[in-house]
Design a protein around this motif. Structure first.
Motif, PDB file in Angstrom:
ATOM      1  N   GLY A  42       0.817  -1.193   0.000  1.00  0.00           N
ATOM      2  CA  GLY A  42       0.000   0.000   0.000  1.00  0.00           C
ATOM      3  C   GLY A  42       0.856   1.250   0.000  1.00  0.00           C
ATOM      4  O   GLY A  42       1.855   1.326   0.708  1.00  0.00           O
ATOM      5  N   GLU A  43       0.486   2.256  -0.824  1.00  0.00           N
ATOM      6  CA  GLU A  43       1.320   3.439  -0.975  1.00  0.00           C
ATOM      7  C   GLU A  43       1.187   4.337   0.245  1.00  0.00           C
ATOM      8  O   GLU A  43       0.083   4.655   0.676  1.00  0.00           O
ATOM      9  N   PRO A  44       2.306   4.781   0.835  1.00  0.00           N
ATOM     10  CA  PRO A  44       2.247   5.624   2.036  1.00  0.00           C
ATOM     11  C   PRO A  44       1.667   6.995   1.732  1.00  0.00           C
ATOM     12  O   PRO A  44       1.892   7.560   0.654  1.00  0.00           O
ATOM     13  N   LEU A  45       0.918   7.517   2.660  1.00  0.00           N
ATOM     14  CA  LEU A  45       0.252   8.800   2.525  1.00  0.00           C
ATOM     15  C   LEU A  45       0.811   9.782   3.545  1.00  0.00           C
ATOM     16  O   LEU A  45       1.162   9.401   4.662  1.00  0.00           O
ATOM     17  N   ASP A  46       0.868  11.041   3.168  1.00  0.00           N
ATOM     18  CA  ASP A  46       1.381  12.091   4.040  1.00  0.00           C
ATOM     19  C   ASP A  46       0.216  12.855   4.644  1.00  0.00           C
ATOM     20  O   ASP A  46      -0.664  13.320   3.921  1.00  0.00           O
ATOM     21  N   GLY A  47       0.210  12.997   5.969  1.00  0.00           N
ATOM     22  CA  GLY A  47      -0.844  13.750   6.640  1.00  0.00           C
ATOM     23  C   GLY A  47      -1.955  12.851   7.139  1.00  0.00           C
ATOM     24  O   GLY A  47      -1.786  11.648   7.329  1.00  0.00           O
ATOM     25  N   GLY A  48      -3.108  13.432   7.348  1.00  0.00           N
ATOM     26  CA  GLY A  48      -4.254  12.698   7.857  1.00  0.00           C
ATOM     27  C   GLY A  48      -4.390  12.814   9.360  1.00  0.00           C
ATOM     28  O   GLY A  48      -3.496  13.295  10.063  1.00  0.00           O
ATOM     29  N   THR A  49      -5.523  12.367   9.866  1.00  0.00           N
ATOM     30  CA  THR A  49      -5.822  12.387  11.296  1.00  0.00           C
ATOM     31  C   THR A  49      -6.071  10.980  11.793  1.00  0.00           C
ATOM     32  O   THR A  49      -6.945  10.276  11.260  1.00  0.00           O
ATOM     33  N   GLN A 215     -15.110  14.258  25.929  1.00  0.00           N
ATOM     34  CA  GLN A 215     -15.206  13.781  24.549  1.00  0.00           C
ATOM     35  C   GLN A 215     -13.850  13.400  23.964  1.00  0.00           C
ATOM     36  O   GLN A 215     -13.587  12.226  23.684  1.00  0.00           O
ATOM     37  N   ASN A 216     -12.964  14.390  23.779  1.00  0.00           N
ATOM     38  CA  ASN A 216     -11.709  14.105  23.098  1.00  0.00           C
ATOM     39  C   ASN A 216     -10.675  15.186  23.358  1.00  0.00           C
ATOM     40  O   ASN A 216     -10.986  16.279  23.842  1.00  0.00           O
ATOM     41  N   ILE A 217      -9.435  14.861  23.023  1.00  0.00           N
ATOM     42  CA  ILE A 217      -8.338  15.815  22.974  1.00  0.00           C
ATOM     43  C   ILE A 217      -7.783  15.780  21.553  1.00  0.00           C
ATOM     44  O   ILE A 217      -7.516  14.703  21.006  1.00  0.00           O
ATOM     45  N   LEU A 218      -7.619  16.946  20.945  1.00  0.00           N
ATOM     46  CA  LEU A 218      -7.047  17.043  19.603  1.00  0.00           C
ATOM     47  C   LEU A 218      -5.577  17.409  19.724  1.00  0.00           C
ATOM     48  O   LEU A 218      -5.227  18.429  20.332  1.00  0.00           O
ATOM     49  N   LEU A 219      -4.728  16.569  19.158  1.00  0.00           N
ATOM     50  CA  LEU A 219      -3.293  16.814  19.117  1.00  0.00           C
ATOM     51  C   LEU A 219      -2.904  17.184  17.692  1.00  0.00           C
ATOM     52  O   LEU A 219      -3.324  16.518  16.741  1.00  0.00           O
ATOM     53  N   VAL A 220      -2.104  18.228  17.536  1.00  0.00           N
ATOM     54  CA  VAL A 220      -1.676  18.668  16.212  1.00  0.00           C
ATOM     55  C   VAL A 220      -0.166  18.489  16.093  1.00  0.00           C
ATOM     56  O   VAL A 220       0.575  18.648  17.071  1.00  0.00           O
ATOM     57  N   PRO A 237       9.442  15.489  11.900  1.00  0.00           N
ATOM     58  CA  PRO A 237       8.111  15.640  12.493  1.00  0.00           C
ATOM     59  C   PRO A 237       7.230  14.429  12.223  1.00  0.00           C
ATOM     60  O   PRO A 237       7.536  13.592  11.356  1.00  0.00           O
ATOM     61  N   ALA A 238       6.128  14.339  12.948  1.00  0.00           N
ATOM     62  CA  ALA A 238       5.177  13.254  12.738  1.00  0.00           C
ATOM     63  C   ALA A 238       4.701  13.249  11.293  1.00  0.00           C
ATOM     64  O   ALA A 238       4.649  14.288  10.625  1.00  0.00           O
ATOM     65  N   ILE A 239       4.357  12.070  10.802  1.00  0.00           N
ATOM     66  CA  ILE A 239       3.885  11.941   9.419  1.00  0.00           C
ATOM     67  C   ILE A 239       2.413  12.338   9.326  1.00  0.00           C
ATOM     68  O   ILE A 239       1.999  13.015   8.378  1.00  0.00           O
ATOM     69  N   VAL A 240       1.605  11.939  10.307  1.00  0.00           N
ATOM     70  CA  VAL A 240       0.203  12.366  10.327  1.00  0.00           C
ATOM     71  C   VAL A 240       0.121  13.792  10.852  1.00  0.00           C
ATOM     72  O   VAL A 240       1.006  14.253  11.577  1.00  0.00           O
ATOM     73  N   GLU A 241      -0.946  14.466  10.477  1.00  0.00           N
ATOM     74  CA  GLU A 241      -1.099  15.865  10.863  1.00  0.00           C
ATOM     75  C   GLU A 241      -1.714  16.010  12.260  1.00  0.00           C
ATOM     76  O   GLU A 241      -1.338  16.908  13.016  1.00  0.00           O
ATOM     77  N   ARG A 242      -2.655  15.115  12.572  1.00  0.00           N
ATOM     78  CA  ARG A 242      -3.357  15.228  13.843  1.00  0.00           C
ATOM     79  C   ARG A 242      -3.654  13.857  14.436  1.00  0.00           C
ATOM     80  O   ARG A 242      -3.706  12.847  13.727  1.00  0.00           O
ATOM     81  N   VAL A 243      -3.904  13.859  15.755  1.00  0.00           N
ATOM     82  CA  VAL A 243      -4.443  12.704  16.452  1.00  0.00           C
ATOM     83  C   VAL A 243      -5.687  13.166  17.200  1.00  0.00           C
ATOM     84  O   VAL A 243      -5.624  14.101  18.014  1.00  0.00           O
ATOM     85  N   ASP A 244      -6.805  12.533  16.901  1.00  0.00           N
ATOM     86  CA  ASP A 244      -8.068  12.801  17.600  1.00  0.00           C
ATOM     87  C   ASP A 244      -8.195  11.728  18.688  1.00  0.00           C
ATOM     88  O   ASP A 244      -8.625  10.608  18.419  1.00  0.00           O
TER      89      ASP A 244
END
Length: 552
Positions: A42-49, A215-220, A237-244
């Motif tokens: 599977g092709e790696p993707l940059d960003g995402g949550t 509910q949640n904590i949003l990490l950027v 830096p992290a590859i994903v943009e956010r962690v919900d």
């Protein structure tokens, strides 16, 4: 899924080389089963949550509870990280050395690191963190450092010197625990306690963007991240943009959210779901936490368990291994040692094997202790008083649903030899308010304490005095001989000799039936097939999202 837009990484030689390094670096925990099939390209993707389902919401992001450690590990860097062999590797500290007398540790800090408030990582800032912990900024960090810490000294901008009052050879390994995450000294000095509670300022891979309580904590992503540990799976830096980071207390709801695609990863997988999730293609990660396992500590100062024979009778009345294996369904391992878990360096198998299932022996011991009568309900009695014992436990916090089922099995088996066990589920709010914390309120208690080595014995068995009370001494057992044995082990530089002393202490605890084990505390994750390189750090087993990425 609740993901932000993600883009495909360019299929250049550089990008392909980077992704190969992500998969090849040492340090990540291997999946326990399931996961992505070999040869998946599977092709790696940059960003995402990453939408992540966690089971408990702490009061603060940073603190002395393991649930806080899981969160703060994403935001704060430590001086060192821990590898799979329980050995420290560089993080914010690039090198360290110990004086010949074991009383002075010198750490050389990484250059060019900046906290997310713009201030620089300096030895003075790190020294301030040590003083902050000792002054009450983190009770767990303080418990580990006392009675060894004397002072923290900034020799120059990059050189930190820690002075000890007694040798503490495993100091660097202990500093890998997330309770020792380094915060901006400027933030600690100028922001309110509430601000530092909700959004501590570190130099980590993510920054707290928003906390929706309940509910949640949003990490950027920290776009300027430069201080990844030596055992990270990639640099930068992290590859994903956010962690919900969502709080989903119900285990059935968490699992359902993963299956439906509402979440990309979930924590604390129920035993009944472990195999089915693997069969369905989800990656499963399992970390057996070192330190004190889930165990029963007996109140030794009053009540029925003040009698050693009655404590031993209770231990012999239980087929603990059968209970755990039945409920655990191959996920939860049995742990007979009440002092430390099987993942802990210096573990004693002899102490773990001290009490096998022997109801005949249990009956004999109860007769000898004077509990020879039986009431109309079949419970043991003495002088007309039923053998009634109260065992509270942290329902949904310290003990999850599988753990509660194991305790119910304990209750039923102990009944067969005449114990009337009253299990009391205690909500977290009541526990924090001090419910069932005294010897007068309980006959035994259930709990764990995570660690990286058997030094946890000092925290759990340090004598409690009026000047220095020890609420972690759950057996209320003040024994100078045991305390001295543990202190000697903590300061022993020779690893083999240290482990021998720790094993001697575990046997001391087992011989007196002060505590009996049930199962080790587990950290489990289930991860969607299109999310890769989530791994568990090696001190507490918390999820690491810095290296994770999506594929498409």
């Amino acid at each position: 899924m609740l993901r932000r837009t993600i883009t495909r990484l360019a299929a250049s030689a550089g990008a392909l080389s980077m992704m190969a390094a992500i998969g090849a670096c040492a340090g990540g925990a291997a999946p326990a089963g399931g996961g992505v099939a070999a040869g998946d390209t599977g092709e790696p993707l940059d960003g995402g949550t990453i939408v992540y389902g966690h089971q408990q919401e702490p009061e603060c992001v940073f603190g002395g509870w393991i649930e806080q450690g899981y969160l703060s590990y994403q935001v704060l860097d430590n001086l060192v990280s821990l590898n799979e062999d329980h050995e420290p590797v560089p993080w914010l500290a690039q090198a360290w050395e110990v004086s010949d007398d074991g009383l002075t540790w010198t750490f050389t800090l990484m250059d060019g690191v900046t906290f997310t408030d713009g201030t620089d990582l300096t030895a003075e800032a790190v020294a301030y963190n040590f003083d902050h912990w000792i002054d009450g900024g983190n009770s767990t960090a303080r418990a580990w450092l006392q009675p060894y810490f004397d002072a923290a000294e900034a020799v120059d901008e990059r050189t930190l010197r820690i002075h000890l009052s007694a040798p503490y050879p495993r100091l660097s390994a202990n500093l890998a625990q997330p309770y020792f995450g380094i915060q901006s000294a400027h933030a600690l000095q100028t922001r309110s306690d509430e601000e530092n509670c909700a959004a501590p300022i570190g130099s980590g891979a993510f920054v707290v963007e928003e906390w929706n309580r309940g509910q949640n904590i949003l990490l950027v992503r920290n776009e300027e991240y430069t201080s990844w540990p030596a055992n990270a799976r990639h640099g930068g830096p992290a590859i994903v943009e956010r962690v919900d980071w969502q709080f989903v207390p119900d285990p059935t709801t968490r699992t359902a959210s993963l299956r439906s695609g509402e979440t990309d990863a979930v924590y604390d997988v129920p035993a009944i779901e472990w195999e089915p999730l693997g069969d369905a293609g989800f990656e499963r990660l399992k970390f057996v936490t070192p330190g004190r396992p889930q165990q029963i500590s007996f109140t030794t100062t009053q009540g029925p368990f003040a009698d050693q024979g009655v404590r031993q009778a209770f231990a012999y009345s239980l087929d603990r291994e059968q209970i755990v294996e039945t409920i655990g369904q191959g996920l939860i391992p049995y742990e007979g040692n009440g002092a430390v878990s099987q993942a802990t360096p210096g573990y004693s198998q002899e102490a773990a094997d001290a009490y096998s299932y022997d109801p005949a022996r249990a009956n004999t011991l109860l007769d000898e202790a004077g509990w020879s009568e039986r009431d109309d309900a079949g419970y043991r009695a003495r002088d007309g008083q039923r053998l009634h014992v109260v065992i509270p436990y942290g329902a949904g916090s310290i003990v999850n649903a599988d753990g509660a089922a194991i305790l119910q099995g304990v209750q039923q088996q102990a009944k067969a030899v005449g114990f009337d066990v009253e299990l009391v589920p205690v909500p977290r709010a009541a526990s924090l308010a001090g419910a069932y914390s005294t010897a007068e309120e309980r006959d035994a208690s259930v709990g764990y304490w995570t660690s990286v080595n058997a030094g946890i014995l000092w925290i759990n068995w340090r004598p409690s005095t009026e000047e220095r009370p020890n609420g972690s001494n759950s057996a209320f057992y003040n024994d100078p001989e045991l305390a001295q044995l543990i202190l000697e082990a903590n300061s022993e530089a020779n690893r083999e000799r240290q482990h021998a002393l720790y094993r001697e202490a575990q046997q001391y605890i087992a011989d007196r039936a002060l505590s009996i084990g049930l199962y080790p505390r587990l950290s489990t994750l289930a991860v969607a097939p299109d999310l890769r390189d989530v791994w568990q750090e090696h001190s507490q087993g918390g999820p690491v999202f810095h290296d994770a990425y999506f594929v498409g």
